[in-house]
Write a protein that holds these residues in place. Sequence first.
Motif, PDB file in Angstrom:
ATOM      1  N   ASP A  66       0.855  -1.180  -0.006  1.00  0.00           N
ATOM      2  CA  ASP A  66       0.061  -0.212   0.135  1.00  0.00           C
ATOM      3  C   ASP A  66       0.719   1.205  -0.042  1.00  0.00           C
ATOM      4  O   ASP A  66       0.379   2.212  -0.028  1.00  0.00           O
ATOM      5  N   GLY A  67       1.967   1.075  -0.088  1.00  0.00           N
ATOM      6  CA  GLY A  67       3.072   2.067  -0.133  1.00  0.00           C
ATOM      7  C   GLY A  67       3.586   2.583   1.300  1.00  0.00           C
ATOM      8  O   GLY A  67       4.317   3.509   1.117  1.00  0.00           O
ATOM      9  N   ARG A 116       2.887   5.580   6.960  1.00  0.00           N
ATOM     10  CA  ARG A 116       1.682   5.878   5.992  1.00  0.00           C
ATOM     11  C   ARG A 116       2.129   7.314   5.545  1.00  0.00           C
ATOM     12  O   ARG A 116       1.707   8.327   6.453  1.00  0.00           O
ATOM     13  N   GLN A 139      10.102   6.203  -0.297  1.00  0.00           N
ATOM     14  CA  GLN A 139      10.022   4.839  -0.853  1.00  0.00           C
ATOM     15  C   GLN A 139      11.289   4.353  -1.651  1.00  0.00           C
ATOM     16  O   GLN A 139      11.574   3.099  -1.410  1.00  0.00           O
ATOM     17  N   GLN A 199       2.713   6.361  -8.538  1.00  0.00           N
ATOM     18  CA  GLN A 199       2.434   5.186  -7.620  1.00  0.00           C
ATOM     19  C   GLN A 199       2.041   5.854  -6.434  1.00  0.00           C
ATOM     20  O   GLN A 199       1.119   5.618  -5.605  1.00  0.00           O
ATOM     21  N   GLN A 202      -1.034   7.955  -5.879  1.00  0.00           N
ATOM     22  CA  GLN A 202      -2.219   7.379  -5.638  1.00  0.00           C
ATOM     23  C   GLN A 202      -2.392   6.558  -4.235  1.00  0.00           C
ATOM     24  O   GLN A 202      -3.310   6.520  -3.767  1.00  0.00           O
ATOM     25  N   GLN A 203      -1.185   6.182  -3.968  1.00  0.00           N
ATOM     26  CA  GLN A 203      -1.289   5.533  -2.445  1.00  0.00           C
ATOM     27  C   GLN A 203      -1.371   6.533  -1.406  1.00  0.00           C
ATOM     28  O   GLN A 203      -1.795   6.300  -0.601  1.00  0.00           O
TER      29      GLN A 203
END
Length: 244
Positions: A66-67, A116, A139, A199, A202-203
């Motif tokens: 989910d990142g 998160r 990330q 990505q 979106q995450q």
Amino acid sequence: MSKPPPDYTPRSMSNGTTYALGGVALALIALIVFFAFRWGTDEAEVRNEGYGPVRNPSVTATVQTDGGVRLGLPEAPKTLEIYEDPMCPGCGSLERLYGQEIAQKIDEGKLAVRYRFVNFLDSKSESGDYSTRASAALQCVAETGSGVTYSKFHDALLNTRQPDEGSGLTDDELATIATESGAPRAAHDCITTGARTDQARQQATAALEDLKTALDGDAATPSVFDVATKLDTQNHEWVQQVAP
């Protein structure tokens, strides 16, 4: 002794008139929150001053599906979940005050942290997408697997090198900081090419929805959870209490 300031909470606007009036109100609120952070944290005690970021080479960083990024020993018995925006001043305050204490608990194997990332402050950055790009960069560095390197990079982005709202760091600057933190060339290239940016965007959107659900429609950062329980980070002893 002052306690850490309240969470930073974004608010959305609807039609044109409301948006204009709301924009003024939001700007005033942002200023009040910003100075509240500066006022409160100047007097608050930094926990474990001098410890620094994670130093145990057995600590790993892992990018999850989910990142989110998990930082900790694989066998850590407890995992906290921290929602943050890389540009959020309250998130920087949390890292400055408690980052070293958290790092020691991670090194000792008493807890792990799952970060998160949200990006509601993209529009407050000079580039219009700094929070997203910084999340992608985090990330990229976490992909190396080194908890020590990731912890140094995270501390830099959220604490010592965190930009003020209205500014930001370029991808080249983010990549340079990653290299200074010990990340290899692959992480540098991941950042400068924007390999994870789409990505990560979106995450971050999905993470924001998860945060709203957890907070019954709110979206305040930083927010720290022990499973489903939101921790009171204005309690100066919260890290010690959750991982004695």
